[in-house]
Structure formats: C-alpha cells, structure tokens
Design a protein around this motif. Sequence first.
Motif, PDB file in Angstrom:
ATOM      1  N   SER A  72      33.550   4.281  50.613  1.00 15.50           N
ATOM      2  CA  SER A  72      33.756   2.919  50.163  1.00 15.50           C
ATOM      3  C   SER A  72      33.108   2.776  48.783  1.00 15.50           C
ATOM      4  CB  SER A  72      33.121   1.960  51.181  1.00 15.50           C
ATOM      5  OG  SER A  72      33.400   0.638  50.859  1.00 15.50           O
ATOM      6  N   PRO A  73      33.787   3.270  47.743  1.00 16.39           N
ATOM      7  CA  PRO A  73      33.155   3.347  46.428  1.00 16.39           C
ATOM      8  C   PRO A  73      32.951   2.016  45.719  1.00 16.39           C
ATOM      9  CG  PRO A  73      35.427   4.034  46.271  1.00 16.39           C
ATOM     10  CD  PRO A  73      35.136   3.807  47.731  1.00 16.39           C
ATOM     11  N   HIS A  74      33.596   0.959  46.149  1.00 16.76           N
ATOM     12  CA  HIS A  74      33.434  -0.339  45.485  1.00 16.76           C
ATOM     13  C   HIS A  74      32.907  -1.389  46.459  1.00 16.76           C
ATOM     14  CE1 HIS A  74      35.415   1.227  41.957  1.00 16.76           C
ATOM     15  NE2 HIS A  74      36.337   1.744  42.754  1.00 16.76           N
ATOM     16  N   SER A  75      32.077  -0.969  47.387  1.00 23.48           N
ATOM     17  CA  SER A  75      31.615  -1.888  48.433  1.00 23.48           C
ATOM     18  C   SER A  75      30.743  -3.005  47.895  1.00 23.48           C
ATOM     19  CB  SER A  75      30.889  -1.125  49.534  1.00 23.48           C
ATOM     20  OG  SER A  75      29.688  -0.559  49.049  1.00 23.48           O
ATOM     21  N   VAL A  76      30.196  -2.839  46.706  1.00 24.06           N
ATOM     22  CA  VAL A  76      29.350  -3.878  46.119  1.00 24.06           C
ATOM     23  C   VAL A  76      30.207  -4.988  45.518  1.00 24.06           C
ATOM     24  CG1 VAL A  76      27.632  -4.355  44.322  1.00 24.06           C
ATOM     25  CG2 VAL A  76      27.480  -2.256  45.653  1.00 24.06           C
ATOM     26  N   LEU A 102      35.393  -7.601  47.780  1.00 24.75           N
ATOM     27  CA  LEU A 102      35.137  -8.446  48.935  1.00 24.75           C
ATOM     28  C   LEU A 102      35.526  -7.748  50.235  1.00 24.75           C
ATOM     29  CD1 LEU A 102      34.161 -11.289  49.702  1.00 24.75           C
ATOM     30  CD2 LEU A 102      36.535 -12.043  49.528  1.00 24.75           C
ATOM     31  N   TYR A 103      34.590  -7.658  51.159  1.00 28.25           N
ATOM     32  CA  TYR A 103      34.748  -7.118  52.508  1.00 28.25           C
ATOM     33  C   TYR A 103      35.004  -5.611  52.577  1.00 28.25           C
ATOM     34  CZ  TYR A 103      35.118 -12.076  53.593  1.00 28.25           C
ATOM     35  OH  TYR A 103      34.890 -13.407  53.684  1.00 28.25           O
ATOM     36  N   THR A 104      35.002  -4.903  51.454  1.00 25.95           N
ATOM     37  CA  THR A 104      35.259  -3.461  51.490  1.00 25.95           C
ATOM     38  C   THR A 104      34.222  -2.741  52.340  1.00 25.95           C
ATOM     39  OG1 THR A 104      36.279  -3.553  49.315  1.00 25.95           O
ATOM     40  CG2 THR A 104      35.556  -1.403  50.059  1.00 25.95           C
ATOM     41  N   GLY A 105      32.954  -3.089  52.167  1.00 23.02           N
ATOM     42  CA  GLY A 105      31.898  -2.454  52.954  1.00 23.02           C
ATOM     43  C   GLY A 105      32.051  -2.711  54.436  1.00 23.02           C
ATOM     44  N   GLU A 106      32.344  -3.948  54.791  1.00 21.94           N
ATOM     45  CA  GLU A 106      32.500  -4.314  56.197  1.00 21.94           C
ATOM     46  C   GLU A 106      33.721  -3.645  56.817  1.00 21.94           C
ATOM     47  OE1 GLU A 106      31.980  -6.384  53.679  1.00 21.94           O
ATOM     48  OE2 GLU A 106      30.179  -7.519  54.146  1.00 21.94           O
ATOM     49  N   THR A 113      34.996  -0.805  55.914  1.00 23.84           N
ATOM     50  CA  THR A 113      34.658   0.612  56.080  1.00 23.84           C
ATOM     51  C   THR A 113      33.801   0.815  57.325  1.00 23.84           C
ATOM     52  OG1 THR A 113      34.808   0.934  53.692  1.00 23.84           O
ATOM     53  CG2 THR A 113      33.667   2.642  54.954  1.00 23.84           C
ATOM     54  N   ILE A 114      32.899  -0.103  57.595  1.00 22.19           N
ATOM     55  CA  ILE A 114      32.091  -0.005  58.823  1.00 22.19           C
ATOM     56  C   ILE A 114      33.007  -0.073  60.041  1.00 22.19           C
ATOM     57  CG2 ILE A 114      30.407  -1.194  60.298  1.00 22.19           C
ATOM     58  CD1 ILE A 114      28.923  -1.962  57.678  1.00 22.19           C
ATOM     59  N   GLU A 115      33.930  -1.026  60.058  1.00 22.37           N
ATOM     60  CA  GLU A 115      34.849  -1.153  61.190  1.00 22.37           C
ATOM     61  C   GLU A 115      35.690   0.110  61.361  1.00 22.37           C
ATOM     62  OE1 GLU A 115      35.079  -3.582  63.537  1.00 22.37           O
ATOM     63  OE2 GLU A 115      33.302  -4.421  62.580  1.00 22.37           O
ATOM     64  N   LEU A 116      36.189   0.645  60.244  1.00 22.12           N
ATOM     65  CA  LEU A 116      36.971   1.886  60.318  1.00 22.12           C
ATOM     66  C   LEU A 116      36.119   3.026  60.873  1.00 22.12           C
ATOM     67  CD1 LEU A 116      38.901   1.776  56.930  1.00 22.12           C
ATOM     68  CD2 LEU A 116      39.897   1.653  59.218  1.00 22.12           C
ATOM     69  N   MET A 117      34.874   3.121  60.403  1.00 18.08           N
ATOM     70  CA  MET A 117      33.979   4.184  60.861  1.00 18.08           C
ATOM     71  C   MET A 117      33.752   4.077  62.371  1.00 18.08           C
ATOM     72  SD  MET A 117      32.063   6.769  60.195  1.00 18.08           S
ATOM     73  CE  MET A 117      30.616   7.619  60.810  1.00 18.08           C
ATOM     74  N   LEU A 118      33.475   2.889  62.838  1.00 18.52           N
ATOM     75  CA  LEU A 118      33.165   2.699  64.251  1.00 18.52           C
ATOM     76  C   LEU A 118      34.386   2.865  65.143  1.00 18.52           C
ATOM     77  CD1 LEU A 118      30.675  -0.295  64.044  1.00 18.52           C
ATOM     78  CD2 LEU A 118      30.152   2.133  64.346  1.00 18.52           C
ATOM     79  N   GLU A 119      35.531   2.378  64.698  1.00 17.37           N
ATOM     80  CA  GLU A 119      36.726   2.422  65.537  1.00 17.37           C
ATOM     81  C   GLU A 119      37.551   3.691  65.345  1.00 17.37           C
ATOM     82  OE1 GLU A 119      38.981  -1.192  65.192  1.00 17.37           O
ATOM     83  OE2 GLU A 119      37.184  -2.416  65.406  1.00 17.37           O
ATOM     84  N   GLY A 120      37.412   4.352  64.198  1.00 16.89           N
ATOM     85  CA  GLY A 120      38.253   5.495  63.890  1.00 16.89           C
ATOM     86  C   GLY A 120      37.661   6.845  64.230  1.00 16.89           C
TER      87      GLY A 120
END
Length: 158
Positions: free
Chosen positions: A117-121, A124-128, A130-137
């Motif tokens: 997630s290179p632009h999570s800062v 908008l919502y990119t970081g979140e 990516t977390i959902e993808l990590m947990l569910e994927g």
Amino acid sequence: MMSYFIRLLILLFIFLNASALHAETAIEGFLKESKGGSYEPPSAAELRKAEELFGCLFKGKLTDDVQREWDKLNFKVVRMKEGKEEFILLEEKETHKTGRGFYLFRLSNYRTIAIQSPHSVDDLYTGEITIELMLEGSFVSAAWNTVPRNNNEKGESS
C-alpha cells in the motif's frame, strides 16, 4: 413539523450506527500510530540487513537474534493475534520515524502473495483497504508506507 423531526432522528440514528459498525482492528490502531516523521533514505548497509531480516520473517523465524537486529535498525517487532490468526507486525520505533514503513506477516495458512500500500498516507482508505485484503485474502504479508518521501524534517510535504 413532527415528521421532519422524526426523520431527522432516524437519519441520525442510522448514521451513528453505520459508523459504529466498523470496529477498528488492532492492526489499524498500530498503522495509525506508525505514521508520521520525515523521510530519510536508508544506507546500503541498512538495506542489506533489512533484506536479510525480511527473509527471516517471510519464513516465520522470529528468534531473539532476529529481534535484536530489527531493534538495531530502529524497528519494533510485535507478535499478535487478529481473530484466530497469528501475525508478526513490524513498525518503526516511536522515537525514530524515518519512513521505513509498516509491515505485517501472516504465520500460517497463507498464499504466497504479498501486497503493498504505497500511498496509504495520502490516498483515502488505502491503508484500511489493504488491511482488509490482508486479513480476508490470506496473503503472506503486506507493506504500507508511513510517510510520503517528499516530507521535510518537520513532517510537512514540500
């Protein structure tokens, strides 16, 4: 007049309940805390050492020696659970935020795919997401940036 007031109360109730539906995960809390600081490029030696240590984490090896080496690079290593799964979380120490990133490694039941997630800062919502993808994927790891590379010493974009 009364129906307007009732509609307004119903809308307010729906809005408050919808925003409460998403409970922040521990990982999201860590990610929020990890952001900030100013970007400083790592030295060649730091990059070589980090590459070696990342190899250990991809293999699920978290020995005392590996933790000490991450500590020397100003990272904090946290073993944690999210739901039924175990993870290794890697983040910069609070006192040394230089834009090295935020990382999460799944310890079991994963597909050998990593996401970033290179632009999570800034996005908008990119970081979140990516977390959902990590947990569910069931990805083996995920990486987030913690500060834009164009930030100056005061943490402001230039």
